[in-house]
Design an enzyme around this catalytic site. Sequence first.
Site, PDB file in Angstrom:
ATOM      1  N   GLY A  25       0.839  -1.191   0.000  1.00 48.75           N
ATOM      2  CA  GLY A  25       0.000   0.000   0.000  1.00 48.75           C
ATOM      3  C   GLY A  25       0.878   1.245   0.000  1.00 48.75           C
ATOM      4  N   GLY A  43       4.215   0.574   2.019  1.00 56.10           N
ATOM      5  CA  GLY A  43       5.113  -0.358   1.350  1.00 56.10           C
ATOM      6  C   GLY A  43       5.747   0.254   0.115  1.00 56.10           C
ATOM      7  NE  ARG A  76      -5.770  -7.133  -0.033  1.00 55.41           N
ATOM      8  CZ  ARG A  76      -6.774  -6.447   0.486  1.00 55.41           C
ATOM      9  NH1 ARG A  76      -7.824  -7.089   0.978  1.00 55.41           N
ATOM     10  NH2 ARG A  76      -6.742  -5.131   0.522  1.00 55.41           N
ATOM     11  CE  LYS A  93      -2.787   1.658  13.735  1.00 62.14           C
ATOM     12  NZ  LYS A  93      -2.408   2.296  12.460  1.00 62.14           N
ATOM     13  N   GLY A 125       3.148   7.221  13.397  1.00 60.44           N
ATOM     14  CA  GLY A 125       3.747   7.398  12.081  1.00 60.44           C
ATOM     15  C   GLY A 125       5.224   7.727  12.076  1.00 60.44           C
ATOM     16  CB  ILE A 157       6.367  10.824  16.207  1.00 58.69           C
ATOM     17  CG1 ILE A 157       5.559  11.960  15.566  1.00 58.69           C
ATOM     18  CG2 ILE A 157       6.948  11.282  17.529  1.00 58.69           C
ATOM     19  CD1 ILE A 157       4.358  12.394  16.379  1.00 58.69           C
ATOM     20  N   GLY A 174     -10.390  11.532   2.054  1.00 57.02           N
ATOM     21  CA  GLY A 174      -9.536  10.380   2.295  1.00 57.02           C
ATOM     22  C   GLY A 174      -8.890  10.352   3.665  1.00 57.02           C
ATOM     23  CE  LYS A 228      -1.760   4.945  15.768  1.00 53.83           C
ATOM     24  NZ  LYS A 228      -2.160   6.186  15.079  1.00 53.83           N
TER      25      LYS A 228
END
Length: 443
Positions: free
Chosen positions: A15, A18, A48, A109, A138, A140, A191, A209
């Site tokens: 995605g 990746g 996939r 997570k 993300g 950090i 989005g 998290k």
Amino acid sequence: MTDLPPLRLGIAGLGTVGAGLVSLLRENGAAIADRSGRSIEVAGVSARTPGKDRGVDLAGIPWFANACDLARSDSIDVFVELIGGDEGPALQSVEVALEAGKHVVTANKALLARHGVYLAGLAEKKGLALNFEAAIAGGIPIVKGLRESLLGNSISRVYGILNGTSNYILTRMQREGLPFAEVLAEAQALGYAEADPTFDVDGQDAGHKLALLSALAFGVRPDFGAIHLEGIRGITPDDFDAAEELGYRIKLLAVAIQTENGIEARVSPTMIPKTSALAGVDGPLNSVAVEGDYSGLIILAGPGAGSRATASSVASDIIDIARGHISPPFILPVAKLRQQTRPGMFSHEGGFYIRLSVFDRPGAIAAIATRMAEQQISLESVVQKRAPLDLPGISRAGQAGEPTPVVMITHRTREERLRSALAAIVEDGHVSGVPQTIRIEAL
């Protein structure tokens, strides 16, 4: 660089993260090789849908239709799990990789919040890395901070804004005075939010998290079930108006505190002072704060998601492995991780914002104040709001018998006392609907 052979990666999940990782390794590969002491190459990928345009050239990289086949392949040294989900292919492929003697890097997570102890045990037995910097906030670098820079400290509290979707929604509601449903629809169109936003707006993502942060900060087993979750669906423009008048901002805050009775861990809408550092963390940004006895307060902020920021964190974990830096996933060996003791959410102590729709009748406010006093709750302020008189076409709230908004701020009190008082107030029949309560944190 040394004469070590290249570190070979198998990436499962192509995605945005990746694909971003493949791009990062290509663009910065030479510098990474110099910094890590060996080159890093992508030796296999799995996803996939083969042949899909992912914005990155995958020509020449072996394709594996099954993630588990990639995980056990002799052609890789490190398995990078970017599939997502806490069961199914993600869990199966990570298990296979560890059993096959492969280091694992993951951004998952949910997987670690539910199966972290089990997977850490597998990694520990084999002397392997199980790295997850990208799983929390993300880009950090909070995992590395807790694993390395803050090891000399006793941590008393870790907290932060850990979900960008909810933070975006709350920021828009605060700035524009818009209702939750309208901003959610906008976030979905842009989005920022999924078609089913439950995972984000009901606090589950931030809870996963926080479970990992608690394990790292306090030496306990990650336990998602120990996290008290409250989402943001019930927050209204009226709450933002009141927060503005009182000098607060409303954030979905994840908080874990070490107490005498255990770790109090919660994700909930919270009012924080406008002057606090986290009050200015807006939109999809994340922020994490850690309080150590010697370090003091450390605050990190940055993008909590996105292709480039998250790929940066994944790459940092891979570079650690290339350098030979292998440590227990949750700092302590699994045998030394304590089971969390849950003090109970309603044992929390602090100030509270309360909004009630009170029927405007003689004695109603006095009866409410009496119920608060019975529970030894001291009120800092009580504000009754009424609509302006003589507005054409508008019936004024607050006429005899009609409900009118009443906002109360309490001094520090135990949450169980507040819950008891509010239950009695509702039972007395002086209010309409369910009382709105928001915790106040003096950050």
